[in-house]
Design an enzyme around this catalytic site. Structure first.
Site, PDB file in Angstrom:
ATOM      1  N   ASP A  73       0.829  -1.208   0.000  1.00 35.51           N
ATOM      2  CA  ASP A  73       0.000   0.000   0.000  1.00 35.51           C
ATOM      3  C   ASP A  73       0.861   1.255   0.000  1.00 35.51           C
ATOM      4  O   ASP A  73       0.529   2.251  -0.655  1.00 35.51           O
ATOM      5  CB  ASP A  73      -0.914   0.005   1.232  1.00 35.51           C
ATOM      6  CG  ASP A  73      -2.014  -1.043   1.149  1.00 35.51           C
ATOM      7  OD1 ASP A  73      -2.179  -1.648   0.073  1.00 35.51           O
ATOM      8  OD2 ASP A  73      -2.688  -1.277   2.169  1.00 35.51           O
ATOM      9  N   ALA A  74       1.971   1.212   0.736  1.00 32.34           N
ATOM     10  CA  ALA A  74       2.846   2.386   0.813  1.00 32.34           C
ATOM     11  C   ALA A  74       3.445   2.711  -0.553  1.00 32.34           C
ATOM     12  O   ALA A  74       3.569   3.883  -0.931  1.00 32.34           O
ATOM     13  CB  ALA A  74       3.958   2.144   1.834  1.00 32.34           C
ATOM     14  N   TYR A  76       2.126   1.951  -3.513  1.00 30.04           N
ATOM     15  CA  TYR A  76       1.049   2.499  -4.344  1.00 30.04           C
ATOM     16  C   TYR A  76       0.777   3.958  -3.976  1.00 30.04           C
ATOM     17  O   TYR A  76       0.675   4.822  -4.842  1.00 30.04           O
ATOM     18  CB  TYR A  76      -0.223   1.666  -4.173  1.00 30.04           C
ATOM     19  CG  TYR A  76      -1.394   2.176  -4.991  1.00 30.04           C
ATOM     20  CD1 TYR A  76      -1.656   1.676  -6.259  1.00 30.04           C
ATOM     21  CD2 TYR A  76      -2.240   3.172  -4.494  1.00 30.04           C
ATOM     22  CE1 TYR A  76      -2.713   2.146  -7.019  1.00 30.04           C
ATOM     23  CE2 TYR A  76      -3.299   3.658  -5.238  1.00 30.04           C
ATOM     24  CZ  TYR A  76      -3.530   3.143  -6.497  1.00 30.04           C
ATOM     25  OH  TYR A  76      -4.573   3.620  -7.242  1.00 30.04           O
ATOM     26  N   ASP A  77       0.664   4.217  -2.680  1.00 28.57           N
ATOM     27  CA  ASP A  77       0.329   5.567  -2.220  1.00 28.57           C
ATOM     28  C   ASP A  77       1.394   6.580  -2.626  1.00 28.57           C
ATOM     29  O   ASP A  77       1.071   7.725  -2.968  1.00 28.57           O
ATOM     30  CB  ASP A  77       0.147   5.581  -0.703  1.00 28.57           C
ATOM     31  CG  ASP A  77      -1.102   4.826  -0.269  1.00 28.57           C
ATOM     32  OD1 ASP A  77      -1.964   4.568  -1.118  1.00 28.57           O
ATOM     33  OD2 ASP A  77      -1.190   4.481   0.928  1.00 28.57           O
ATOM     34  N   SER A 122     -34.349  -8.203 -19.497  1.00 27.41           N
ATOM     35  CA  SER A 122     -34.304  -8.800 -18.165  1.00 27.41           C
ATOM     36  C   SER A 122     -34.651 -10.280 -18.253  1.00 27.41           C
ATOM     37  O   SER A 122     -35.221 -10.746 -19.248  1.00 27.41           O
ATOM     38  CB  SER A 122     -35.280  -8.087 -17.221  1.00 27.41           C
ATOM     39  OG  SER A 122     -36.603  -8.199 -17.717  1.00 27.41           O
ATOM     40  N   LEU A 123     -34.317 -11.025 -17.202  1.00 33.05           N
ATOM     41  CA  LEU A 123     -34.618 -12.447 -17.164  1.00 33.05           C
ATOM     42  C   LEU A 123     -36.061 -12.681 -16.715  1.00 33.05           C
ATOM     43  O   LEU A 123     -36.581 -11.967 -15.877  1.00 33.05           O
ATOM     44  CB  LEU A 123     -33.670 -13.164 -16.195  1.00 33.05           C
ATOM     45  CG  LEU A 123     -32.181 -13.117 -16.554  1.00 33.05           C
ATOM     46  CD1 LEU A 123     -31.365 -13.760 -15.438  1.00 33.05           C
ATOM     47  CD2 LEU A 123     -31.922 -13.819 -17.871  1.00 33.05           C
ATOM     48  N   GLU A 154     -25.784 -20.825 -14.746  1.00 33.22           N
ATOM     49  CA  GLU A 154     -24.772 -20.020 -14.082  1.00 33.22           C
ATOM     50  C   GLU A 154     -25.417 -19.203 -12.976  1.00 33.22           C
ATOM     51  O   GLU A 154     -26.627 -18.938 -13.017  1.00 33.22           O
ATOM     52  CB  GLU A 154     -24.063 -19.090 -15.074  1.00 33.22           C
ATOM     53  CG  GLU A 154     -24.969 -18.078 -15.742  1.00 33.22           C
ATOM     54  CD  GLU A 154     -24.234 -17.222 -16.768  1.00 33.22           C
ATOM     55  OE1 GLU A 154     -23.151 -17.634 -17.209  1.00 33.22           O
ATOM     56  OE2 GLU A 154     -24.743 -16.148 -17.130  1.00 33.22           O
ATOM     57  N   LYS A 156     -26.675 -16.106 -10.746  1.00 35.63           N
ATOM     58  CA  LYS A 156     -27.131 -14.752 -11.058  1.00 35.63           C
ATOM     59  C   LYS A 156     -26.822 -13.845  -9.881  1.00 35.63           C
ATOM     60  O   LYS A 156     -27.246 -14.116  -8.759  1.00 35.63           O
ATOM     61  CB  LYS A 156     -28.625 -14.717 -11.342  1.00 35.63           C
ATOM     62  CG  LYS A 156     -29.131 -13.309 -11.671  1.00 35.63           C
ATOM     63  CD  LYS A 156     -30.628 -13.252 -11.798  1.00 35.63           C
ATOM     64  CE  LYS A 156     -31.085 -11.843 -12.149  1.00 35.63           C
ATOM     65  NZ  LYS A 156     -30.730 -10.859 -11.098  1.00 35.63           N
ATOM     66  N   ARG A 177     -29.766   0.160 -16.214  1.00 39.33           N
ATOM     67  CA  ARG A 177     -30.649  -0.487 -17.171  1.00 39.33           C
ATOM     68  C   ARG A 177     -31.898   0.345 -17.464  1.00 39.33           C
ATOM     69  O   ARG A 177     -32.341   0.444 -18.601  1.00 39.33           O
ATOM     70  CB  ARG A 177     -31.060  -1.874 -16.643  1.00 39.33           C
ATOM     71  CG  ARG A 177     -32.000  -2.600 -17.587  1.00 39.33           C
ATOM     72  CD  ARG A 177     -32.409  -3.971 -17.052  1.00 39.33           C
ATOM     73  NE  ARG A 177     -33.381  -4.573 -17.957  1.00 39.33           N
ATOM     74  CZ  ARG A 177     -34.690  -4.356 -17.923  1.00 39.33           C
ATOM     75  NH1 ARG A 177     -35.190  -3.559 -16.988  1.00 39.33           N
ATOM     76  NH2 ARG A 177     -35.503  -4.922 -18.781  1.00 39.33           N
TER      77      ARG A 177
END
Length: 300
Positions: A73-74, A76-77, A122-123, A154, A156, A177
């Site tokens: 993190d250091a 990246y920061d 939509s489903l 699969e 949802k 949507r």
């Protein structure tokens, strides 16, 4: 599956030295009379800035999307602060891909309507055996070939459907949507969600691409959100799905960014442009998106 290169601590150390050297050169060149020399320094600094933005994007993808951080993190920061410092000095260089642009921004006066280039259907639901059997009969009529699988099952995700549109790999619009034909423009809100790629890093990205997915709020984040709202005397959300939808539909993008939302993509469709008075990439979707037609889904 999209994979992202591993960028480690040694790479960051080199990037930090590059920034330091360029800053020193810029300081020296500002005292010189030659405009050409200063331009060389500016060009080098901008190249380093753009490379560092790409590095931050790679690190963020590894951390937020793949749950496999490649740097601390250091680290990246520190690079983030370097990039922010350059942007403060040269705001004209700011890249839409920069992680600094995910912080939100001013409160919006309202949501613009956004027409989808293809309907977001939509489903349908079934609640008993007869409904399942009727569905099976319809599938048999539509796909009578018994040599192929009749069903693909699969999970949802129960969240808020969102469609992202990319031009040449860059995110230009995010929309809910809505009624399937027209939704709400939530681009500013989507930019605060860490798992929404601002730029696609995979090779051979179609020029116009629509990615459909679901915005969800993990259960532990949902519990923390409701606890904080109850402490503040605010009404709590009934379930994570409502909380995710309510978080995206905030006129203040900073509120969206403060919640641990996740975007999971499940479909990508290449879009092909038909004749337009104003090219789609120039209009940046200010024009009606009905001017776009869909081709076969990517990967088919």
């Amino acid at each position: 599956m999209i994979t992202f290169p591993s960028v480690g601590e040694a790479h960051f150390a080199g990037r930090a030295r590059t920034f330091g050297r360029l800053r020193q050169e810029m300081t020296e060149q500002t005292m010189m009379s030659s405009g050409d020399n200063r331009r060389l320094g500016l060009d080098g600094l901008r190249d380093a800035y753009e490379a560092s933005v790409r590095t931050l994007v790679e690190w963020a993808q590894a951390y937020y999307v793949h749950d496999a951080p490649t740097v601390s993190d250091a680290t990246y920061d520190q690079l983030y602060r370097d990039v922010a410092a350059i942007e403060a000095t040269h705001p004209e260089w700011i890249s839409p891909s920069s992680p600094t642009q995910r912080v939100g921004g001013a409160v919006l006066p309202g949501f613009r309507k956004a027409r989808h280039p293809q309907p977001l259907l939509s489903l349908a639901n079934v609640f008993d055996r007869s409904g399942v059997e009727a569905f099976d009969r319809r599938v048999g009529v539509a796909a009578p070939d018994t040599t192929v699988d009749r069903f693909v099952v699969e999970p949802k995700l129960d969240g808020l459907t969102m469609a992202l549109i990319y031009i040449e790999g860059a995110l230009v619009r995010a929309a809910t949507r809505g009624d399937g034909e027209v939704g709400e423009d939530v681009t500013r809100q989507a930019l605060t969600i860490r798992t929404v790629p601002v730029r696609l890093t995979v090779d051979d990205v179609p020029r116009f691409l629509m990615v459909r997915g679901e915005v969800t709020l993990p259960r532990d984040a949902f519990a923390r959100l409701n606890e904080a709202r109850e402490t503040a005397g605010e009404p709590t959300y009934q379930n994570p799905r409502n909380a995710a939808a309510g978080s995206v539909r905030q006129l203040d993008p900073k509120i969206t960014g403060a919640r641990d939302l996740r975007f999971t993509a499940y479909a990508a469709t290449e879009l092909q442009q038909i004749a337009l008075k104003t090219p789609l990439d120039e209009a940046m979707f200010e024009a009606d998106v009905r001017a776009v037609v869909t081709a076969a889904p990517v990967g088919d």
